[in-house]
Design a protein around this motif. Sequence first.
Motif, PDB file in Angstrom:
ATOM      1  N   PHE A 169      -7.637  10.415  -1.185  1.00 34.73           N
ATOM      2  CA  PHE A 169      -6.805   9.991  -0.058  1.00 34.73           C
ATOM      3  C   PHE A 169      -7.649   9.486   1.105  1.00 34.73           C
ATOM      4  CE2 PHE A 169      -4.731  13.183  -2.630  1.00 34.73           C
ATOM      5  CZ  PHE A 169      -3.508  12.587  -2.898  1.00 34.73           C
ATOM      6  N   SER A 170      -8.831   9.003   0.797  1.00 33.67           N
ATOM      7  CA  SER A 170      -9.753   8.520   1.813  1.00 33.67           C
ATOM      8  C   SER A 170      -9.374   7.118   2.285  1.00 33.67           C
ATOM      9  CB  SER A 170     -11.178   8.496   1.244  1.00 33.67           C
ATOM     10  OG  SER A 170     -11.998   7.624   1.951  1.00 33.67           O
ATOM     11  N   PRO A 171      -9.188   6.919   3.590  1.00 30.14           N
ATOM     12  CA  PRO A 171      -8.921   5.576   4.110  1.00 30.14           C
ATOM     13  C   PRO A 171     -10.053   4.599   3.790  1.00 30.14           C
ATOM     14  CG  PRO A 171      -8.346   7.211   5.753  1.00 30.14           C
ATOM     15  CD  PRO A 171      -9.074   7.944   4.656  1.00 30.14           C
ATOM     16  N   GLU A 172     -11.295   5.112   3.711  1.00 33.97           N
ATOM     17  CA  GLU A 172     -12.425   4.239   3.373  1.00 33.97           C
ATOM     18  C   GLU A 172     -12.241   3.648   1.975  1.00 33.97           C
ATOM     19  OE1 GLU A 172     -13.765   7.050   6.526  1.00 33.97           O
ATOM     20  OE2 GLU A 172     -12.740   7.317   4.593  1.00 33.97           O
ATOM     21  N   GLU A 173     -11.886   4.497   1.019  1.00 40.66           N
ATOM     22  CA  GLU A 173     -11.676   4.001  -0.343  1.00 40.66           C
ATOM     23  C   GLU A 173     -10.469   3.080  -0.408  1.00 40.66           C
ATOM     24  OE1 GLU A 173     -11.004   5.596  -4.936  1.00 40.66           O
ATOM     25  OE2 GLU A 173     -10.652   6.959  -3.238  1.00 40.66           O
ATOM     26  N   LEU A 199       0.827  -1.201   0.000  1.00 39.32           N
ATOM     27  CA  LEU A 199       0.000   0.000   0.000  1.00 39.32           C
ATOM     28  C   LEU A 199       0.864   1.255   0.000  1.00 39.32           C
ATOM     29  CD1 LEU A 199      -2.650   1.605   0.265  1.00 39.32           C
ATOM     30  CD2 LEU A 199      -2.480   1.287   2.752  1.00 39.32           C
ATOM     31  N   VAL A 200       0.662   2.115  -0.992  1.00 44.33           N
ATOM     32  CA  VAL A 200       1.226   3.463  -1.010  1.00 44.33           C
ATOM     33  C   VAL A 200       0.136   4.402  -0.508  1.00 44.33           C
ATOM     34  CG1 VAL A 200       2.104   5.345  -2.448  1.00 44.33           C
ATOM     35  CG2 VAL A 200       2.766   2.974  -2.947  1.00 44.33           C
ATOM     36  N   SER A 201       0.394   5.103   0.588  1.00 43.87           N
ATOM     37  CA  SER A 201      -0.629   5.965   1.192  1.00 43.87           C
ATOM     38  C   SER A 201      -0.223   7.439   1.191  1.00 43.87           C
ATOM     39  CB  SER A 201      -0.908   5.519   2.634  1.00 43.87           C
ATOM     40  OG  SER A 201       0.272   5.615   3.422  1.00 43.87           O
ATOM     41  N   SER A 202       0.793   7.799   0.433  1.00 44.86           N
ATOM     42  CA  SER A 202       1.342   9.157   0.458  1.00 44.86           C
ATOM     43  C   SER A 202       0.376  10.190  -0.127  1.00 44.86           C
ATOM     44  CB  SER A 202       2.649   9.205  -0.331  1.00 44.86           C
ATOM     45  OG  SER A 202       3.604   8.318   0.199  1.00 44.86           O
ATOM     46  N   ARG A 203       0.569  11.417   0.320  1.00 42.00           N
ATOM     47  CA  ARG A 203      -0.165  12.553  -0.252  1.00 42.00           C
ATOM     48  C   ARG A 203       0.602  13.174  -1.414  1.00 42.00           C
ATOM     49  NH1 ARG A 203      -1.369  12.829   5.330  1.00 42.00           N
ATOM     50  NH2 ARG A 203      -3.629  13.094   5.733  1.00 42.00           N
ATOM     51  N   GLU A 204       1.902  12.946  -1.455  1.00 44.47           N
ATOM     52  CA  GLU A 204       2.728  13.504  -2.527  1.00 44.47           C
ATOM     53  C   GLU A 204       3.968  12.639  -2.682  1.00 44.47           C
ATOM     54  OE1 GLU A 204       5.339  17.512  -3.181  1.00 44.47           O
ATOM     55  OE2 GLU A 204       3.334  17.798  -2.313  1.00 44.47           O
ATOM     56  N   GLU A 205       4.345  12.377  -3.917  1.00 43.03           N
ATOM     57  CA  GLU A 205       5.524  11.574  -4.206  1.00 43.03           C
ATOM     58  C   GLU A 205       6.098  11.988  -5.558  1.00 43.03           C
ATOM     59  OE1 GLU A 205       7.274   9.337  -2.688  1.00 43.03           O
ATOM     60  OE2 GLU A 205       6.051   8.560  -1.050  1.00 43.03           O
ATOM     61  N   GLY A 206       7.346  11.618  -5.770  1.00 49.86           N
ATOM     62  CA  GLY A 206       7.919  11.690  -7.098  1.00 49.86           C
ATOM     63  C   GLY A 206       7.759  10.336  -7.765  1.00 49.86           C
ATOM     64  N   GLY A 207       8.035   9.273  -7.008  1.00 46.99           N
ATOM     65  CA  GLY A 207       7.821   7.904  -7.472  1.00 46.99           C
ATOM     66  C   GLY A 207       6.460   7.421  -6.988  1.00 46.99           C
ATOM     67  N   PRO A 208       6.422   6.680  -5.904  1.00 42.64           N
ATOM     68  CA  PRO A 208       7.598   6.225  -5.159  1.00 42.64           C
ATOM     69  C   PRO A 208       8.217   4.990  -5.805  1.00 42.64           C
ATOM     70  CG  PRO A 208       5.645   5.408  -4.086  1.00 42.64           C
ATOM     71  CD  PRO A 208       5.170   6.259  -5.226  1.00 42.64           C
ATOM     72  N   LYS A 209       9.434   4.659  -5.376  1.00 42.70           N
ATOM     73  CA  LYS A 209      10.099   3.456  -5.873  1.00 42.70           C
ATOM     74  C   LYS A 209       9.249   2.209  -5.694  1.00 42.70           C
ATOM     75  CE  LYS A 209      15.033   4.471  -5.279  1.00 42.70           C
ATOM     76  NZ  LYS A 209      14.975   5.898  -4.947  1.00 42.70           N
ATOM     77  N   ALA A 210       8.443   2.194  -4.624  1.00 37.32           N
ATOM     78  CA  ALA A 210       7.663   0.999  -4.281  1.00 37.32           C
ATOM     79  C   ALA A 210       6.701   0.576  -5.379  1.00 37.32           C
ATOM     80  CB  ALA A 210       6.894   1.238  -2.982  1.00 37.32           C
ATOM     81  N   VAL A 211       6.295   1.497  -6.244  1.00 35.66           N
ATOM     82  CA  VAL A 211       5.361   1.137  -7.320  1.00 35.66           C
ATOM     83  C   VAL A 211       5.983   0.072  -8.219  1.00 35.66           C
ATOM     84  CG1 VAL A 211       4.166   1.978  -9.370  1.00 35.66           C
ATOM     85  CG2 VAL A 211       4.137   3.335  -7.277  1.00 35.66           C
ATOM     86  N   LEU A 212       7.139   0.380  -8.792  1.00 33.53           N
ATOM     87  CA  LEU A 212       7.770  -0.580  -9.700  1.00 33.53           C
ATOM     88  C   LEU A 212       8.427  -1.733  -8.949  1.00 33.53           C
ATOM     89  CD1 LEU A 212       9.278   1.841 -12.370  1.00 33.53           C
ATOM     90  CD2 LEU A 212       7.412   0.197 -12.688  1.00 33.53           C
TER      91      LEU A 212
END
Length: 383
Positions: free
Chosen positions: A331-335, A285-298
Amino acid sequence: MLLVSKYFGNGSSDPKKGQGWCLMSCSKFYNVFSNVVRSAFLIPKSTIFLSKEVDNWSLFWDVHYVHKILIDAGLRSEVCFDIGLLRQTIFYVNKYILLKPRLRLHGMNTVTMAYYHGYPGTGCNESDGCFASLEKYHQRIGRIQYTHQRMGDYLLEAGVPQWKLRKIYIGVDDKHFSPVSDGRKKEIRCKLGIPESAIVVGSFQKDGQGWGDGTEPKLIKGPDIFVDTMRMLKGLVPELHVLLTGPARGFVKAGLSASGIPHTHLCLDRYHDLPELYNALDLYLVSSREEGGPKAVLESMASGVPLVSTPVGQAVELICPEVNGLLSTGFSPEELSSLCYKGIGDVALRKQMVESGIHTAGLNTYASQTELWLDFFEGIEVD
Protein backbone atom coordinates in the motif's frame (compact mmCIF):
# COMPACT_ATOMS: atom_id res chain seq x y z
CA MET A 1 -44.10 -8.94 19.12
CA LEU A 2 -40.44 -9.41 20.03
CA LEU A 3 -39.48 -8.99 16.37
CA VAL A 4 -41.41 -5.74 16.07
CA SER A 5 -40.20 -4.30 19.37
CA LYS A 6 -36.59 -5.08 18.54
CA TYR A 7 -36.99 -3.33 15.22
CA PHE A 8 -38.85 -0.22 16.33
CA GLY A 9 -37.95 0.30 19.98
CA ASN A 10 -35.22 2.85 20.73
CA GLY A 11 -35.45 2.68 24.49
CA SER A 12 -35.38 6.48 24.69
CA SER A 13 -37.34 8.61 27.13
CA ASP A 14 -36.52 11.75 25.14
CA PRO A 15 -39.90 13.07 23.85
CA LYS A 16 -38.30 14.58 20.74
CA LYS A 17 -36.72 11.25 19.83
CA GLY A 18 -40.03 9.59 20.61
CA GLN A 19 -41.85 11.86 18.14
CA GLY A 20 -39.35 11.08 15.40
CA TRP A 21 -39.61 7.39 16.18
CA CYS A 22 -43.42 7.58 15.94
CA LEU A 23 -43.38 9.23 12.51
CA MET A 24 -40.79 6.81 11.18
CA SER A 25 -42.29 3.71 12.71
CA CYS A 26 -45.78 4.16 11.25
CA SER A 27 -44.54 3.50 7.73
CA LYS A 28 -42.22 0.71 8.79
CA PHE A 29 -44.84 -0.94 10.97
CA TYR A 30 -47.21 -0.97 7.99
CA ASN A 31 -44.53 -2.70 5.89
CA VAL A 32 -43.88 -5.29 8.61
CA PHE A 33 -47.60 -5.93 9.10
CA SER A 34 -48.16 -6.23 5.33
CA ASN A 35 -45.34 -8.75 5.05
CA VAL A 36 -46.65 -10.85 7.95
CA VAL A 37 -50.12 -10.97 6.38
CA ARG A 38 -48.68 -11.65 2.94
CA SER A 39 -46.57 -14.52 4.27
CA ALA A 40 -49.72 -16.31 5.41
CA PHE A 41 -50.78 -16.64 1.77
CA LEU A 42 -47.38 -17.40 0.21
CA ILE A 43 -46.20 -20.92 -0.42
CA PRO A 44 -43.08 -21.39 1.73
CA LYS A 45 -39.87 -20.65 -0.18
CA SER A 46 -41.87 -20.01 -3.36
CA THR A 47 -40.10 -16.71 -4.04
CA ILE A 48 -36.52 -15.57 -3.60
CA PHE A 49 -36.71 -12.22 -1.85
CA LEU A 50 -33.77 -9.83 -2.05
CA SER A 51 -33.57 -7.26 0.72
CA LYS A 52 -33.85 -3.73 -0.65
CA GLU A 53 -30.83 -1.43 -0.29
CA VAL A 54 -30.45 2.37 -0.44
CA ASP A 55 -31.48 3.59 -3.89
CA ASN A 56 -28.73 4.14 -6.43
CA TRP A 57 -25.85 3.22 -4.11
CA SER A 58 -23.35 0.44 -4.77
CA LEU A 59 -25.15 -2.39 -2.96
CA PHE A 60 -28.44 -1.41 -4.58
CA TRP A 61 -26.99 -2.37 -7.95
CA ASP A 62 -25.60 -5.66 -6.64
CA VAL A 63 -29.16 -6.55 -5.64
CA HIS A 64 -30.52 -5.26 -8.95
CA TYR A 65 -28.31 -7.51 -11.06
CA VAL A 66 -28.83 -10.64 -8.95
CA HIS A 67 -32.57 -10.03 -9.23
CA LYS A 68 -32.29 -9.64 -13.01
CA ILE A 69 -30.32 -12.90 -13.29
CA LEU A 70 -33.00 -14.78 -11.35
CA ILE A 71 -35.89 -13.26 -13.30
CA ASP A 72 -34.20 -13.92 -16.66
CA ALA A 73 -33.68 -17.53 -15.56
CA GLY A 74 -37.41 -17.87 -14.97
CA LEU A 75 -37.38 -17.89 -11.16
CA ARG A 76 -39.78 -16.02 -8.90
CA SER A 77 -37.83 -13.17 -7.32
CA GLU A 78 -38.65 -9.84 -5.74
CA VAL A 79 -36.72 -6.92 -4.26
CA CYS A 80 -38.49 -5.59 -1.20
CA PHE A 81 -38.45 -4.49 2.41
CA ASP A 82 -37.94 -7.83 4.15
CA ILE A 83 -38.90 -7.48 7.84
CA GLY A 84 -42.02 -9.50 8.56
CA LEU A 85 -41.59 -12.03 5.77
CA LEU A 86 -41.84 -15.56 7.12
CA ARG A 87 -41.03 -19.03 5.73
CA GLN A 88 -39.26 -17.53 2.71
CA THR A 89 -35.78 -17.49 1.19
CA ILE A 90 -34.17 -14.06 1.62
CA PHE A 91 -30.86 -12.76 0.26
CA TYR A 92 -29.01 -9.96 2.04
CA VAL A 93 -26.15 -8.21 0.27
CA ASN A 94 -25.24 -6.27 3.41
CA LYS A 95 -23.29 -8.13 6.11
CA TYR A 96 -24.44 -5.64 8.76
CA ILE A 97 -27.58 -7.73 9.31
CA LEU A 98 -25.23 -9.73 11.56
CA LEU A 99 -25.09 -6.85 14.03
CA LYS A 100 -28.78 -7.40 14.88
CA PRO A 101 -29.09 -11.18 14.65
CA ARG A 102 -32.46 -11.43 16.40
CA LEU A 103 -34.01 -9.25 13.73
CA ARG A 104 -33.21 -11.41 10.71
CA LEU A 105 -31.56 -14.59 11.98
CA HIS A 106 -34.58 -15.72 14.00
CA GLY A 107 -34.86 -19.05 12.22
CA MET A 108 -38.20 -18.46 10.51
CA ASN A 109 -36.66 -17.81 7.06
CA THR A 110 -33.96 -19.40 4.95
CA VAL A 111 -31.31 -16.70 5.09
CA THR A 112 -28.64 -16.24 2.44
CA MET A 113 -26.17 -13.38 2.27
CA ALA A 114 -23.08 -11.81 0.75
CA TYR A 115 -19.94 -11.23 2.81
CA TYR A 116 -17.62 -9.12 0.66
CA HIS A 117 -15.11 -7.80 3.19
CA GLY A 118 -14.60 -6.96 6.83
CA TYR A 119 -11.64 -8.89 8.18
CA PRO A 120 -11.56 -9.44 11.95
CA GLY A 121 -8.78 -7.93 14.02
CA THR A 122 -8.10 -4.97 11.77
CA GLY A 123 -9.29 -2.31 14.22
CA CYS A 124 -12.81 -1.90 12.82
CA ASN A 125 -15.40 -2.49 15.55
CA GLU A 126 -18.21 -3.14 13.05
CA SER A 127 -16.16 -5.77 11.22
CA ASP A 128 -15.25 -7.46 14.49
CA GLY A 129 -18.90 -7.38 15.55
CA CYS A 130 -20.11 -8.92 12.28
CA PHE A 131 -17.49 -11.65 12.44
CA ALA A 132 -18.24 -12.50 16.07
CA SER A 133 -21.94 -12.73 15.22
CA LEU A 134 -21.17 -14.94 12.23
CA GLU A 135 -19.21 -17.32 14.46
CA LYS A 136 -22.23 -17.58 16.76
CA TYR A 137 -25.09 -17.69 14.25
CA HIS A 138 -23.73 -19.19 11.03
CA GLN A 139 -25.89 -22.28 11.60
CA ARG A 140 -28.90 -20.09 10.78
CA ILE A 141 -27.48 -19.01 7.42
CA GLY A 142 -28.01 -21.28 4.43
CA ARG A 143 -25.55 -19.86 1.93
CA ILE A 144 -22.87 -17.13 1.79
CA GLN A 145 -21.41 -15.43 -1.27
CA TYR A 146 -17.80 -14.27 -1.07
CA THR A 147 -15.71 -12.62 -3.76
CA HIS A 148 -12.10 -13.57 -3.00
CA GLN A 149 -10.26 -16.38 -1.32
CA ARG A 150 -8.93 -14.41 1.64
CA MET A 151 -12.51 -13.71 2.72
CA GLY A 152 -13.43 -17.32 2.06
CA ASP A 153 -10.65 -18.48 4.37
CA TYR A 154 -11.91 -16.19 7.15
CA LEU A 155 -15.43 -17.58 6.73
CA LEU A 156 -14.09 -21.10 7.15
CA GLU A 157 -12.21 -19.99 10.27
CA ALA A 158 -15.52 -18.67 11.63
CA GLY A 159 -16.86 -22.21 11.42
CA VAL A 160 -18.94 -21.85 8.25
CA PRO A 161 -18.84 -25.23 6.47
CA GLN A 162 -17.43 -25.28 2.93
CA TRP A 163 -20.69 -26.53 1.45
CA LYS A 164 -22.41 -23.28 2.45
CA LEU A 165 -19.88 -21.07 0.64
CA ARG A 166 -19.93 -19.92 -2.98
CA LYS A 167 -17.33 -17.66 -4.57
CA ILE A 168 -19.01 -15.33 -7.05
CA TYR A 169 -17.26 -12.16 -8.21
CA ILE A 170 -19.05 -8.82 -8.31
CA GLY A 171 -19.70 -8.74 -12.04
CA VAL A 172 -19.96 -6.01 -14.64
CA ASP A 173 -22.64 -4.96 -17.11
CA ASP A 174 -20.79 -4.76 -20.42
CA LYS A 175 -23.85 -3.30 -22.09
CA HIS A 176 -23.20 -0.11 -20.11
CA PHE A 177 -19.42 -0.19 -19.63
CA SER A 178 -17.54 -0.32 -22.92
CA PRO A 179 -14.69 1.49 -24.73
CA VAL A 180 -15.24 4.58 -26.88
CA SER A 181 -13.35 6.17 -29.77
CA ASP A 182 -10.75 8.90 -29.27
CA GLY A 183 -13.21 11.36 -30.77
CA ARG A 184 -15.90 10.47 -28.26
CA LYS A 185 -13.38 10.69 -25.42
CA LYS A 186 -12.52 14.22 -26.55
CA GLU A 187 -16.22 15.18 -26.55
CA ILE A 188 -16.72 13.86 -23.03
CA ARG A 189 -13.72 15.77 -21.70
CA CYS A 190 -14.94 18.93 -23.35
CA LYS A 191 -18.34 18.52 -21.69
CA LEU A 192 -16.67 17.97 -18.32
CA GLY A 193 -14.37 20.97 -18.74
CA ILE A 194 -11.21 18.84 -18.64
CA PRO A 195 -8.38 19.90 -20.97
CA GLU A 196 -7.83 17.61 -23.92
CA SER A 197 -4.11 17.51 -23.12
CA ALA A 198 -4.60 16.44 -19.48
CA ILE A 199 -3.61 13.02 -18.16
CA VAL A 200 -6.73 12.01 -16.27
CA VAL A 201 -6.69 9.56 -13.36
CA GLY A 202 -10.02 8.44 -11.91
CA SER A 203 -11.29 7.52 -8.46
CA PHE A 204 -14.99 6.73 -8.21
CA GLN A 205 -16.00 5.81 -4.66
CA LYS A 206 -17.10 7.07 -1.26
CA ASP A 207 -14.05 7.42 1.01
CA GLY A 208 -15.11 9.82 3.77
CA GLN A 209 -16.88 9.05 7.02
CA GLY A 210 -20.63 9.53 6.97
CA TRP A 211 -22.67 11.22 4.24
CA GLY A 212 -21.53 14.80 4.76
CA ASP A 213 -18.58 16.54 3.12
CA GLY A 214 -16.22 13.70 3.99
CA THR A 215 -13.39 15.69 5.56
CA GLU A 216 -12.80 12.80 7.97
CA PRO A 217 -11.26 9.99 5.92
CA LYS A 218 -12.57 6.44 5.82
CA LEU A 219 -9.12 4.88 5.93
CA ILE A 220 -10.21 1.44 4.79
CA LYS A 221 -10.85 3.04 1.38
CA GLY A 222 -7.35 4.53 1.27
CA PRO A 223 -8.05 8.22 0.59
CA ASP A 224 -4.73 9.14 2.23
CA ILE A 225 -2.93 6.65 -0.01
CA PHE A 226 -4.66 8.12 -3.04
CA VAL A 227 -3.71 11.70 -2.21
CA ASP A 228 -0.07 10.82 -1.48
CA THR A 229 0.14 8.78 -4.69
CA MET A 230 -1.27 11.63 -6.76
CA ARG A 231 1.13 14.11 -5.17
CA MET A 232 4.09 11.94 -6.15
CA LEU A 233 2.67 11.30 -9.61
CA LYS A 234 2.24 15.04 -10.17
CA GLY A 235 6.02 15.39 -9.99
CA LEU A 236 6.32 12.88 -12.85
CA VAL A 237 3.27 13.95 -14.86
CA PRO A 238 2.81 17.76 -14.74
CA GLU A 239 -0.40 17.62 -16.80
CA LEU A 240 -2.12 15.36 -14.23
CA HIS A 241 -5.84 15.91 -13.65
CA VAL A 242 -7.94 13.85 -11.21
CA LEU A 243 -11.57 12.98 -11.88
CA LEU A 244 -13.64 12.09 -8.80
CA THR A 245 -17.18 10.86 -8.23
CA GLY A 246 -19.01 9.71 -5.15
CA PRO A 247 -20.16 11.41 -1.95
CA ALA A 248 -18.00 12.41 1.01
CA ARG A 249 -14.81 13.17 -0.94
CA GLY A 250 -13.80 16.23 1.12
CA PHE A 251 -10.55 14.75 2.44
CA VAL A 252 -9.33 13.85 -1.04
CA LYS A 253 -10.33 17.18 -2.57
CA ALA A 254 -8.58 19.11 0.19
CA GLY A 255 -5.44 17.01 -0.25
CA LEU A 256 -5.40 17.47 -4.02
CA SER A 257 -5.93 21.21 -3.68
CA ALA A 258 -3.10 21.48 -1.14
CA SER A 259 -0.83 19.69 -3.62
CA GLY A 260 -1.85 21.95 -6.51
CA ILE A 261 -3.44 19.10 -8.47
CA PRO A 262 -6.36 20.10 -10.71
CA HIS A 263 -9.41 17.95 -10.10
CA THR A 264 -13.05 17.64 -11.02
CA HIS A 265 -15.63 16.20 -8.64
CA LEU A 266 -19.05 15.12 -9.87
CA CYS A 267 -21.90 13.67 -7.81
CA LEU A 268 -23.98 11.52 -10.10
CA ASP A 269 -27.69 10.94 -9.64
CA ARG A 270 -27.70 7.77 -11.71
CA TYR A 271 -25.30 4.83 -11.72
CA HIS A 272 -25.79 4.49 -15.46
CA ASP A 273 -24.17 7.90 -15.95
CA LEU A 274 -20.90 6.49 -14.61
CA PRO A 275 -19.64 4.78 -17.81
CA GLU A 276 -19.17 8.14 -19.51
CA LEU A 277 -16.76 9.21 -16.78
CA TYR A 278 -14.64 6.09 -17.24
CA ASN A 279 -14.46 7.00 -20.91
CA ALA A 280 -12.77 10.30 -19.99
CA LEU A 281 -9.88 8.57 -18.19
CA ASP A 282 -6.32 7.65 -19.03
CA LEU A 283 -5.96 5.50 -15.90
CA TYR A 284 -7.98 4.29 -12.93
CA LEU A 285 -6.43 3.87 -9.48
CA VAL A 286 -7.78 1.64 -6.69
CA SER A 287 -6.03 2.73 -3.48
CA SER A 288 -8.11 0.86 -0.87
CA ARG A 289 -6.73 -1.08 2.06
CA GLU A 290 -9.64 -3.52 1.98
CA GLU A 291 -12.36 -4.33 -0.54
CA GLY A 292 -14.74 -7.03 -1.60
CA GLY A 293 -14.50 -5.96 -5.25
CA PRO A 294 -14.23 -3.19 -5.92
CA LYS A 295 -16.62 -2.78 -8.85
CA ALA A 296 -14.10 -0.41 -10.44
CA VAL A 297 -11.79 -3.30 -11.37
CA LEU A 298 -14.12 -4.84 -13.94
CA GLU A 299 -15.75 -1.50 -14.83
CA SER A 300 -12.35 -0.08 -15.79
CA MET A 301 -11.43 -3.17 -17.78
CA ALA A 302 -14.76 -3.24 -19.62
CA SER A 303 -14.33 0.46 -20.44
CA GLY A 304 -10.86 -0.05 -21.92
CA VAL A 305 -9.17 1.96 -19.16
CA PRO A 306 -5.74 0.84 -17.84
CA LEU A 307 -5.95 -0.09 -14.17
CA VAL A 308 -3.62 0.14 -11.16
CA SER A 309 -4.75 -1.44 -7.90
CA THR A 310 -3.65 -2.25 -4.39
CA PRO A 311 -3.80 -5.99 -3.51
CA VAL A 312 -7.40 -6.07 -2.32
CA GLY A 313 -10.55 -8.13 -2.82
CA GLN A 314 -11.24 -9.70 -6.17
CA ALA A 315 -8.63 -7.42 -7.76
CA VAL A 316 -5.98 -9.86 -6.52
CA GLU A 317 -7.61 -12.70 -8.45
CA LEU A 318 -8.73 -10.83 -11.57
CA ILE A 319 -5.59 -8.79 -12.30
CA CYS A 320 -2.73 -10.55 -14.03
CA PRO A 321 0.14 -8.05 -13.55
CA GLU A 322 1.36 -6.38 -16.76
CA VAL A 323 -1.22 -8.32 -18.75
CA ASN A 324 -4.63 -6.83 -17.92
CA GLY A 325 -3.61 -4.39 -15.19
CA LEU A 326 -0.96 -3.44 -12.63
CA LEU A 327 -1.11 -4.74 -9.06
CA SER A 328 0.98 -3.35 -6.23
CA THR A 329 2.61 -5.63 -3.67
CA GLY A 330 1.49 -3.40 -0.81
CA PHE A 331 0.00 0.00 0.00
CA SER A 332 2.99 2.26 -0.55
CA PRO A 333 2.25 5.50 -2.45
CA GLU A 334 5.81 5.29 -3.83
CA GLU A 335 5.09 1.94 -5.48
CA LEU A 336 1.65 3.00 -6.64
CA SER A 337 2.88 6.26 -8.20
CA SER A 338 5.57 4.30 -10.03
CA LEU A 339 2.98 1.85 -11.35
CA CYS A 340 0.70 4.72 -12.39
CA TYR A 341 3.55 6.36 -14.26
CA LYS A 342 4.27 3.09 -16.01
CA GLY A 343 0.60 2.60 -16.86
CA ILE A 344 0.46 6.08 -18.35
CA GLY A 345 3.74 6.21 -20.24
CA ASP A 346 4.34 2.68 -21.57
CA VAL A 347 2.35 2.68 -24.81
CA ALA A 348 2.82 -1.01 -25.58
CA LEU A 349 1.82 -1.99 -22.05
CA ARG A 350 -1.27 0.23 -22.19
CA LYS A 351 -2.38 -1.48 -25.39
CA GLN A 352 -1.83 -4.89 -23.82
CA MET A 353 -3.75 -3.98 -20.65
CA VAL A 354 -6.68 -2.53 -22.58
CA GLU A 355 -7.09 -5.55 -24.86
CA SER A 356 -6.65 -8.12 -22.09
CA GLY A 357 -8.79 -6.13 -19.65
CA ILE A 358 -11.72 -6.09 -22.06
CA HIS A 359 -11.36 -9.86 -22.42
CA THR A 360 -11.29 -10.36 -18.62
CA ALA A 361 -14.38 -8.20 -18.18
CA GLY A 362 -16.17 -10.20 -20.86
CA LEU A 363 -15.57 -13.38 -18.89
CA ASN A 364 -17.06 -11.84 -15.74
CA THR A 365 -20.24 -10.11 -16.84
CA TYR A 366 -23.39 -10.49 -14.79
CA ALA A 367 -24.91 -12.32 -17.77
CA SER A 368 -22.16 -14.95 -17.53
CA GLN A 369 -22.97 -15.68 -13.86
CA THR A 370 -26.41 -17.24 -14.30
CA GLU A 371 -25.31 -20.80 -13.49
CA LEU A 372 -23.33 -19.61 -10.45
CA TRP A 373 -26.36 -17.86 -8.97
CA LEU A 374 -28.73 -20.72 -9.76
CA ASP A 375 -26.34 -23.01 -7.90
CA PHE A 376 -26.16 -20.49 -5.05
CA PHE A 377 -29.91 -20.71 -4.41
CA GLU A 378 -30.30 -24.43 -5.06
CA GLY A 379 -30.63 -26.97 -2.26
CA ILE A 380 -30.13 -24.51 0.58
CA GLU A 381 -30.17 -26.02 4.06
CA VAL A 382 -29.40 -24.78 7.54
CA ASP A 383 -27.59 -26.73 10.25
